[in-house]
Design a protein around this motif. Structure first.
Motif, PDB file in Angstrom:
ATOM      1  N   ALA A  20       1.070  -1.264  -0.095  1.00 12.88           N
ATOM      2  CA  ALA A  20      -0.090   0.120  -0.097  1.00 12.88           C
ATOM      3  C   ALA A  20       0.730   1.270   0.068  1.00 12.88           C
ATOM      4  O   ALA A  20       1.978   1.454   0.922  1.00 12.88           O
ATOM      5  N   GLY A  21       0.652   2.109  -0.920  1.00 13.04           N
ATOM      6  CA  GLY A  21       1.451   3.485  -1.070  1.00 13.04           C
ATOM      7  C   GLY A  21       2.817   3.338  -1.573  1.00 13.04           C
ATOM      8  O   GLY A  21       3.413   4.122  -1.823  1.00 13.04           O
ATOM      9  N   GLU A  22       3.213   2.036  -2.061  1.00 11.63           N
ATOM     10  CA  GLU A  22       4.521   2.016  -2.639  1.00 11.63           C
ATOM     11  C   GLU A  22       4.533   1.401  -3.811  1.00 11.63           C
ATOM     12  O   GLU A  22       4.423   0.322  -3.964  1.00 11.63           O
ATOM     13  N   LEU A  23       5.058   2.236  -4.794  1.00 13.20           N
ATOM     14  CA  LEU A  23       5.081   1.560  -6.346  1.00 13.20           C
ATOM     15  C   LEU A  23       6.414   1.698  -6.828  1.00 13.20           C
ATOM     16  O   LEU A  23       7.366   2.457  -6.502  1.00 13.20           O
ATOM     17  N   THR A  24       6.909   0.845  -7.803  1.00 21.17           N
ATOM     18  CA  THR A  24       7.985   0.863  -8.368  1.00 21.17           C
ATOM     19  C   THR A  24       8.025   0.764  -9.808  1.00 21.17           C
ATOM     20  O   THR A  24       7.224   0.046 -10.371  1.00 21.17           O
ATOM     21  N   VAL A  25       8.785   1.161 -10.646  1.00 21.28           N
ATOM     22  CA  VAL A  25       8.990   0.837 -12.146  1.00 21.28           C
ATOM     23  C   VAL A  25      10.196  -0.233 -12.184  1.00 21.28           C
ATOM     24  O   VAL A  25      11.182   0.092 -11.855  1.00 21.28           O
ATOM     25  N   GLY A  46      -6.987   2.605 -18.391  1.00 14.39           N
ATOM     26  CA  GLY A  46      -7.680   3.398 -17.728  1.00 14.39           C
ATOM     27  C   GLY A  46      -7.455   3.098 -16.270  1.00 14.39           C
ATOM     28  O   GLY A  46      -7.274   2.157 -15.780  1.00 14.39           O
ATOM     29  N   VAL A  47      -7.370   4.163 -15.159  1.00 16.07           N
ATOM     30  CA  VAL A  47      -7.204   3.946 -13.979  1.00 16.07           C
ATOM     31  C   VAL A  47      -8.705   3.923 -13.323  1.00 16.07           C
ATOM     32  O   VAL A  47      -9.542   4.588 -13.403  1.00 16.07           O
ATOM     33  N   CYS A  48      -8.946   2.948 -12.414  1.00 14.39           N
ATOM     34  CA  CYS A  48     -10.347   2.625 -12.018  1.00 14.39           C
ATOM     35  C   CYS A  48     -10.125   2.628 -10.368  1.00 14.39           C
ATOM     36  O   CYS A  48      -8.954   2.926  -9.689  1.00 14.39           O
ATOM     37  N   GLY A  49     -11.235   2.936  -9.786  1.00 14.88           N
ATOM     38  CA  GLY A  49     -11.418   3.111  -8.312  1.00 14.88           C
ATOM     39  C   GLY A  49     -10.676   1.838  -7.626  1.00 14.88           C
ATOM     40  O   GLY A  49     -10.209   2.131  -6.511  1.00 14.88           O
ATOM     41  N   SER A  50     -10.957   0.482  -8.176  1.00 13.93           N
ATOM     42  CA  SER A  50     -10.196  -0.776  -7.569  1.00 13.93           C
ATOM     43  C   SER A  50      -9.003  -0.319  -7.429  1.00 13.93           C
ATOM     44  O   SER A  50      -8.220  -0.793  -6.465  1.00 13.93           O
ATOM     45  N   ASP A  51      -8.158   0.264  -8.643  1.00 18.12           N
ATOM     46  CA  ASP A  51      -6.720   0.243  -8.535  1.00 18.12           C
ATOM     47  C   ASP A  51      -6.376   1.471  -7.453  1.00 18.12           C
ATOM     48  O   ASP A  51      -5.387   1.158  -6.792  1.00 18.12           O
ATOM     49  N   VAL A  52      -7.019   2.395  -7.260  1.00 21.46           N
ATOM     50  CA  VAL A  52      -6.919   3.423  -5.967  1.00 21.46           C
ATOM     51  C   VAL A  52      -7.075   2.822  -4.682  1.00 21.46           C
ATOM     52  O   VAL A  52      -6.324   3.060  -4.048  1.00 21.46           O
ATOM     53  N   HIS A  53      -8.111   1.941  -4.721  1.00 24.23           N
ATOM     54  CA  HIS A  53      -8.110   1.224  -3.273  1.00 24.23           C
ATOM     55  C   HIS A  53      -6.760   0.229  -3.081  1.00 24.23           C
ATOM     56  O   HIS A  53      -6.468   0.363  -1.793  1.00 24.23           O
ATOM     57  N   TYR A  54      -6.405  -0.396  -4.014  1.00 31.01           N
ATOM     58  CA  TYR A  54      -5.353  -1.408  -3.780  1.00 31.01           C
ATOM     59  C   TYR A  54      -4.086  -0.407  -3.484  1.00 31.01           C
ATOM     60  O   TYR A  54      -3.444  -0.714  -2.545  1.00 31.01           O
ATOM     61  N   TYR A  55      -3.890   0.580  -4.016  1.00 27.40           N
ATOM     62  CA  TYR A  55      -2.967   1.483  -3.878  1.00 27.40           C
ATOM     63  C   TYR A  55      -2.648   2.053  -2.511  1.00 27.40           C
ATOM     64  O   TYR A  55      -1.923   2.221  -1.865  1.00 27.40           O
ATOM     65  N   ARG A  56      -3.975   2.617  -2.014  1.00 26.91           N
ATOM     66  CA  ARG A  56      -3.962   3.465  -0.872  1.00 26.91           C
ATOM     67  C   ARG A  56      -4.270   2.673   0.265  1.00 26.91           C
ATOM     68  O   ARG A  56      -3.666   2.732   1.430  1.00 26.91           O
ATOM     69  N   HIS A  57      -4.750   1.325   0.056  1.00 30.00           N
ATOM     70  CA  HIS A  57      -5.186   0.646   1.524  1.00 30.00           C
ATOM     71  C   HIS A  57      -4.669  -0.793   1.159  1.00 30.00           C
ATOM     72  O   HIS A  57      -4.599  -1.570   2.244  1.00 30.00           O
ATOM     73  N   GLY A  58      -4.130  -1.212   0.007  1.00 28.34           N
ATOM     74  CA  GLY A  58      -3.872  -2.473   0.252  1.00 28.34           C
ATOM     75  C   GLY A  58      -4.693  -3.729  -0.077  1.00 28.34           C
ATOM     76  O   GLY A  58      -4.421  -4.904   0.065  1.00 28.34           O
ATOM     77  N   ARG A  59      -6.118  -3.291  -0.112  1.00 25.08           N
ATOM     78  CA  ARG A  59      -6.908  -4.205   0.064  1.00 25.08           C
ATOM     79  C   ARG A  59      -8.340  -3.589  -0.450  1.00 25.08           C
ATOM     80  O   ARG A  59      -8.400  -2.345  -0.600  1.00 25.08           O
TER      81      ARG A  59
END
Length: 353
Positions: A20-25, A46-59
């Motif tokens: 959650a909150g940590e991305l890398t290329v 496209g960016v979906c709300g589910s992508d945002v949930h996983y990014y912010r909360h990890g679930r």
């Protein structure tokens, strides 16, 4: 395997969610298509709300939890560059929109035509299955849907959320002349409003507490709008044929169901709370059907046609464009009041590069 004359690299740049909150290329191997699959070079995601949930909360609630590195992104389009041994080589070079599902095809739900409910479903960007914020992906050949030349890469990618809206209209029993109430004027609410009109709805009433969103809804299919803070939709005597919740807000769900007339339908689309109170007496006494939407079945051909003939506008919904090294910004762009849909372009380090 048969492939295009262009060289397919051994690896491709990939945006990976580590936690959650940590991305890398990083570089990931380009997959090889199985006998019944195609290899697609990704053009737009496209960016979906589910992508945002996983990014912010990890679930997403208890439904899916990120326990290992995950590639996000499931609203995708691209071009077929290689095919498996059982796939017609003439498909190489086709522009396609990806239906990001891999059902088992043999379970009871699949056999009944409800493959979206397959208990063995492998869905892009749903742990532990990787998604499309990368250069190349594979998918069963019949889930790579050809798109007409008049569709942009962005519109082809957004056939995925449009498919959610089409499924919603089918479940809401929208027919010419229907009266529809939509709660929420975010991306899905806006696409649902357009799709309801495309299905023949005579009235599409959109409820949203934000004035700018209400104004936007009027440009995208709404015939009228409601400020739910100033006016309770349940007290306006609407008696709509169908209520569509695209907000996930418990109060919006309650009021929306109360606004449905006898024998009407309420469809819950928005990602809301795992439990909420419902107006059971109103539901029971008016024989209202309350149902949910979980993905889609057999929607891409309809979606492509609605866009190609101008009944649904997806291109103008794109409010942000990002390269693969800007995925964090793309995922955080939903905080902008004017944001609707953000697009990631995996083929470039920065959009326009």
């Amino acid at each position: 395997m048969s492939e295009t004359s262009a060289t397919i690299p051994a690896t491709s740049a990939t945006s990976t969610l580590l936690r959650a909150g940590e991305l890398t290329v990083e570089q990931r191997p380009v997959p090889k298509p199985a006998a019944d699959e195609v290899l697609i070079e990704i053009a737009a995601v496209g960016v979906c709300g589910s992508d945002v949930h996983y990014y912010r909360h990890g679930r997403i609630g208890d439904f899916a939890v990120v326990e290992s590195p995950l590639i996000l992104g499931h609203e995708a389009s691209g071009r077929i560059v290689a095919v498996g041994d059982d796939v017609d080589e003439r498909r190489i070079g086709e522009r396609v929109a990806i239906e990001p599902q891999r059902p088992c095809r043999v379970c009871r739900q699949c056999k009944a035509g409800r493959y979206n409910l397959c208990p063995e479903m492998r869905f892009y960007a749903t742990p532990p299955v990787d998604g499309a914020f990368t250069g190349y992906v594979t998918i069963p050949a019949d889930f790579a849907h050809p798109v007409p030349d008049e569709l942009s890469d962005e519109a082809a990618a957004l056939l995925e959320p449009l498919s959610v809206a089409i499924t919603t209209m089918r479940k809401a029993r929208i027919v010419p002349g229907s009266r529809v109430l939509v709660a929420g004027a975010g991306p899905i609410g806006i696409i649902c409003a357009q799709t309801a009109r495309a299905f023949g709805a005579a009235e599409v009433i959109v409820s949203d507490p934000v004035a700018d969103r209400r104004d936007r809804a009027l440009r995208y299919g709404a015939t009228s709008v409601i400020d739910p803070i100033a006016s309770d939709p349940a007290e306006l005597g609407l008696a709509v044929d169908a209520f569509i919740d695209a907000s996930g807000a418990p109060i919006a769900v309650d009021r929306g169901i109360r606004a449905v007339g006898p024998a009407g339908v309420a469809v819950l689309v928005g990602l809301g709370h795992s439990t909420m109170e419902l107006p059971v007496e109103h539901i029971q006494n008016n024989e209202i059907i309350v149902t949910g939407v979980f993905r889609y079945t057999d929607t891409w051909p309809v979606a492509a046609q609605l866009v190609a003939n101008g009944q649904v506008d997806l291109d103008s919904l794109v409010t942000g464009r990002f390269g693969l090294d800007e995925v964090r910004a793309a995922l955080e762009s939903d905080s902008e009041p004017t944001s609707l849909k953000s697009i990631v372009y995996p083929a470039v380090a920065r959009y326009g590069a």
